[in-house]
Design an enzyme around this catalytic site. Structure first.
Site, PDB file in Angstrom:
ATOM      1  N   CYS A  81       0.830  -1.208   0.000  1.00 55.76           N
ATOM      2  CA  CYS A  81       0.000   0.000   0.000  1.00 55.76           C
ATOM      3  C   CYS A  81       0.865   1.259   0.000  1.00 55.76           C
ATOM      4  O   CYS A  81       0.486   2.288  -0.556  1.00 55.76           O
ATOM      5  CB  CYS A  81      -0.971  -0.003   1.172  1.00 55.76           C
ATOM      6  SG  CYS A  81      -0.183  -0.120   2.799  1.00 55.76           S
TER       7      CYS A  81
ATOM      8  N   HIS B 169      -1.574   1.788   7.401  1.00 59.03           N
ATOM      9  CA  HIS B 169      -2.043   1.628   6.025  1.00 59.03           C
ATOM     10  C   HIS B 169      -1.904   2.951   5.288  1.00 59.03           C
ATOM     11  O   HIS B 169      -2.150   4.017   5.844  1.00 59.03           O
ATOM     12  CB  HIS B 169      -3.508   1.178   6.038  1.00 59.03           C
ATOM     13  CG  HIS B 169      -4.074   0.930   4.678  1.00 59.03           C
ATOM     14  ND1 HIS B 169      -3.544  -0.009   3.808  1.00 59.03           N
ATOM     15  CD2 HIS B 169      -5.112   1.506   4.022  1.00 59.03           C
ATOM     16  CE1 HIS B 169      -4.245  -0.010   2.683  1.00 59.03           C
ATOM     17  NE2 HIS B 169      -5.200   0.899   2.789  1.00 59.03           N
TER      18      HIS B 169
END
Length: 923
Positions: free
Chosen positions: A313, A853
């Protein structure tokens, strides 16, 4: 599961005569050093639970400390090695699988084979988790242990059964065939293995190839498919195929372009229209709302997501921001093949630029929901081994490497000229800056430099001779600190040893990476410290002095926010005089209720007093006078005039302290109090542990050591005369809950971050500057100024802080402008350019340090809308939502003035006029 013992012992079994902790520590240290000196591909390492390894470290370290200090060790010898907390609960004991997302140093440690053998010899246990050392990198070779081998999901085309296969990422395709055929029983000459990513036949793998799995763009947890000659089962025939789309990374940039609305194209991919622009430039009167379509009517590119290949990510976030950077996309969607520099020793033979350009074309093609950046990641891992594997990384680190790598791959300067730099010789700044920029451009000429690089002025001043050094350096982005990360507020309670004032808490602001000297200086200013006075800092824990802070250059990071720090304001002792510390503890008496046999207990309370005394012998009367001086400001206004005569109920005799509770215990025997009636207080001599308590009389004589400790017994009479609450209410260094609330309310502006970046500050002790006048390294003062700003300006908000004692992420909200970021007041070189910027992309980080994230916000300038890119998922988002505390990297583009826009259009018209003239002659 049961921990196996004998199966994992050495051939000779467990030692009958175990080594001492000191010997174990020495042996492990020597074997580790020997292994580090002989790194080779294929060396074996073993994974050990950090929990167990820490218990072993404490055992050997405490034992070593016992030998040097004589204090008894509290750490027991650990039991058998236990790795069960780091492996999957359903793992086969003979083939244990590590839990995903483990972090080295936090969850596990790696030890060489010889160290593992020794530990098993001493402790037994397991299970063993063996891993290999691999060598990675194209130009710079580096070694790392492959903790997580490649995990592939094998689908058998005969019956669609699925099996997990694990191989090292450097294993060859040939080895993959051997393993698959051995597992399925299929003869190698009849087997065909497909790259089956996303359940599609992306490419047939060559059974004779020695190409590695990583080079073949096979990634963690992806599917592969095996088919068998001679079988035409419905399962095999039903498998979809996309040809060989991702089997190989292109070695030449594609000359196909994304169709631009309106007009034919030239053979090299350029539009024939003179005012061609994939992303029209913004002017102060035009915000892009009426810009041309990027694709044909009804089509929209730039809205494809990126598949997560396993903790990628961070990469996807950075890529989406670059994929929506107008001039970068314009460049890569055209034909840039002539700019590829395959001979640059600092580049990647053009392969990184080609892989990136190919990825951008896919992202800007219509009809794609998500793109798997497998080929790009393969190239990235080859040239930057730090990004190989499947650990979480930093989107800004990836961005920095990628921009630098793209520049070197596209650098038009094939042979960098040597240019001798001239000394500034007090010449005007603009002349020197222009000269250095031209020198930089003579060696670095690419679209990345043209679009993303600016220039700042750096001024160094020698603190000794005043020598000034000015340089002008290029920059690719601005890494700006959050002001809250530069300083910290600390609350310290000051005690006045002369009894002139009540204890007083002071809150001061100090550099977060500062020293004890910085704290004492700030505190001295706050409390108006006189020249003949000094401050002694100490931490109070459990009503005793836990430690002193007496080394000026020690880091403040050693002081935690929840600790209680006091400062004792002392008169300076003349130089040359010998001095010792006198610590005065406070004890309050409580009658034992449950166990009358124990008699009475005295519990420590409040804050100790500390002062300096000469090393000459002290009497009980001397110490009594010191205590009276300390307590004088605590005297109650209406306190009874009773003088303490030692006749209160309860007494202290030879006593001991319960170390866990801080309670001093004494037997029920009465002590003759006649001898100490002359003292104002009942005083007892004690040691650092509170043991060997002995009463003092007025005529007692004490020869002070480095630290002398006494205890004052507080009875009802003392509590009536003095307000002891001033001794008990110590504030913490920093109230975190209050601070967090305050931070959210006030927030920080991007301008304050930039000002902190540009502020003058001294260089760190590890970053000294060599002064050409002094001929010595000096801790010079450094000041930065912005001199030249690029069209694309990137701000990196330094949310992650690291120190010896602390790793932290700052979630403070930074208030950054979306429109009209005006930087004109910060630019020293005013050359008529616009310094207004518009935000067009943001890389976000959610969660804590070492994980979390990453996502991205990006503006599709064609329709003036913002979108949220969360790996493969793309959704529209309101502009008001993009400003939040997750913002990590900010991307701005310059808003050109009307004059600049007209000049740029004239330049473009001339370029295309020359191009059309050239084509006419060619025809």
């Amino acid at each position: 599961m049961t921990i196996p013992n004998s199966d994992f012992m050495l051939e000779n079994g467990v030692c009958d005569l175990p080594f001492t902790p000191e010997e174990e520590k020495r042996i492990v240290s020597e074997l580790t050093s020997e292994s580090e000196d002989n790194l080779k591909q294929g060396n074996l390492y073993f994974v050990i639970s950090k929990r167990w390894y820490t218990s072993w470290q404490e055992y050997v370290e405490n034992s070593a400390n016992e030998c040097s200090t004589g204090e008894s060790s509290e750490a027991p010898r650990p039991g058998p090695i236990d790795n069960h907390d780091i492996i999957e609960s359903d793992s086969d004991i003979n083939d244990p699988q590590l839990r995903r997302l483990l972090v080295e140093g936090e969850d596990y440690v790696l030890v060489p084979k010889q160290v593992w053998k020794r530990l098993v010899e001493w402790y037994s246990g397991g299970p063993p988790i063996e891993r290999k050392l691999i060598c990675q990198g194209f130009y710079t070779r580096s070694y790392s242990v492959e903790v997580y081998p490649l995990c592939l999901m094998l689908t058998d085309g005969r019956d669609e059964s699925r099996t997990v296969i694990r191989l090292g990422k450097q294993a060859s395709i040939r080895e993959l065939y051997e393993k698959v055929c051995a597992m399925t029983g299929v003869p190698q000459e009849k087997a065909h293995i497909w790259d089956y990513f996303d359940k599609r036949k992306n490419g047939l793998l060559d059974p004779l190839s020695y190409k590695s799995l990583e080079e073949s763009s096979l990634h963690m947890d992806q599917d592969i498919l095996v088919e068998v000659d001679g079988l035409s089962s419905s399962s095999q025939s039903a498998m979809s195929s996309t040809g060989n789309e991702l089997a190989l990374v292109p070695l030449e940039p594609s000359r196909s372009i994304v169709t631009i609305a309106g007009g034919p194209t030239l053979s090299n991919g350029h539009s024939t229209t003179s005012n061609f622009s994939l992303f029209p430039r913004i002017t102060s009167e035009d915000d892009g709302r009426d810009s041309l379509s990027i694709l044909g009517k009804g089509e929209k590119g730039g809205l494809a997501g990126l598949s997560n290949l396993g903790n990628t990510c961070f990469m996807n976030s950075a890529l989406q921001c670059l994929a929506h950077t107008p001039p970068i996309v314009e460049y890569f969607l055209q034909d840039y093949s002539d700019d590829i520099n395959r001979d640059n020793p600092l580049g990647m033979c053009g392969e990184l630029a080609i892989a990136f350009g190919d990825l951008l074309k896919k992202l800007w093609s219509s009809g794609r929901n998500a793109v798997a950046p497998r080929a790009f990641k393969t190239k990235l891992a080859r040239f930057a081994p730090q990004f190989s594997g499947y650990n979480q990384h930093d989107s800004q680190e990836l961005l920095a490497f990628l921009l630098d790598g793209l520049h070197e791959d596209l650098n038009k300067v094939k042979r960098k000229p040597y240019i001798e730099l001239k000394d500034s010789d007090s010449r005007p700044d603009d002349e020197v800056a222009e000269e250095l920029w031209n020198y930089h451009k003579a060696r670095n000429d690419s679209v990345i430099v043209d679009v993303c690089q600016g220039q700042y002025k750096s001024t160094l001043v020698c603190p000794v001779c005043g020598k000034i050094s000015i340089t002008f350096d290029p920059f690719m982005y601005l890494s700006v600190p959050l002001p809250s990360t530069l300083t910290r507020s600390m609350t310290i309670t000051v005690f006045y040893c002369d009894g002139s004032r009540l204890p007083m808490p002071y809150t001061v602001i100090v550099p977060k990476q500062g020293s004890i000297r910085d704290l004492i200086t700030a505190l001295g200013t706050a409390c108006c410290l006189a020249e003949d006075e000094s401050l002694l800092l100490a931490e109070v824990y459990d009503h005793k002095i836990f430690r002193y802070f007496e080394i000026p250059l020690d880091s403040l990071s050693a002081i935690k926010d929840d600790e209680h720090i006091v400062a004792y304001r002392l008169n300076q002792i003349p130089k040359g005089s010998r001095k010792a510390k006198l610590e005065i503890l406070h004890g309050g008496q409580e009658r034992a209720v449950l166990d009358s046999v124990r008699g009475s207990d005295v519990k420590l309370f409040g804050t100790p007093f500390v002062t300096y005394v000469n090393t000459e012998p002290l009497s009980g009367t001397d110490i009594d006078a010191v205590i009276s001086g300390f307590l004088s400001p605590l005297h109650k206004v209406h306190a009874p005039s009773k003088i303490h005569n030692g006749s209160d109920n309860g007494h202290l005799a030879d006593a001991t302290v319960d170390q866990a509770s801080g309670i001093l215990s004494s037997p029920d025997t009465e002590i003759d109090n006649a001898s100490d009636r002359e003292l104002s207080f009942r005083i007892f001599l004690t040691d650092e542990r509170g043991l060997n308590i002995k009463p003092l009389q007025s005529e007692s004589s004490i020869s002070p050591g480095t630290v002398t400790r006494v205890l004052v017994e507080w009875n009802e009479g003392e509590h009536e005369r003095y307000d002891s609450s001033y001794l008990s209410d110590l504030p913490e260094v920093h109230k975190t809950s209050f601070s967090a609330k305050k931070t959210r309310q006030e927030s920080i502006s991007l301008f304050s971050c930039l000002e902190a970046f540009l502020a003058e500050e001294p260089l760190g002790p590890d970053d000294m500057w060599f002064c050409p006048s002094c001929k010595e390294h000096r801790q010079a003062n450094k000041k930065l100024d912005l001199w030249k700003l690029p069209d694309i300006l990137v701000f990196h908000l330094k949310r992650f802080t690291y120190s010896r004692y602390l790793k932290n992420k700052i979630d403070t909200f930074v208030n950054f402008p979306v429109h009209d970021l005006d930087l004109s007041k910060y630019v020293k070189n005013k050359n008529g350019q616009s310094y207004l910027y518009e935000l067009y992309a943001v890389s976000n980080h959610y969660g804590g340090l070492g994980g979390g994230h990453y996502t991205a916000y990006a503006k599709l300038i064609d329709d003036n809308k913002w979108y949220h890119f969360d790996d493969s998922h793309v959704s529209s988002v309101n502009e008001s939502e993009i400003r939040n505390s997750a913002a990590y990297v900010l991307f701005y583009r310059r808003v050109r003035s009307e004059t600049e826009t007209q000049t740029a259009e004239m330049s473009t018209d001339m370029d295309y006029s020359c191009l059309n003239s050239h084509n006419d002659k060619a025809s």
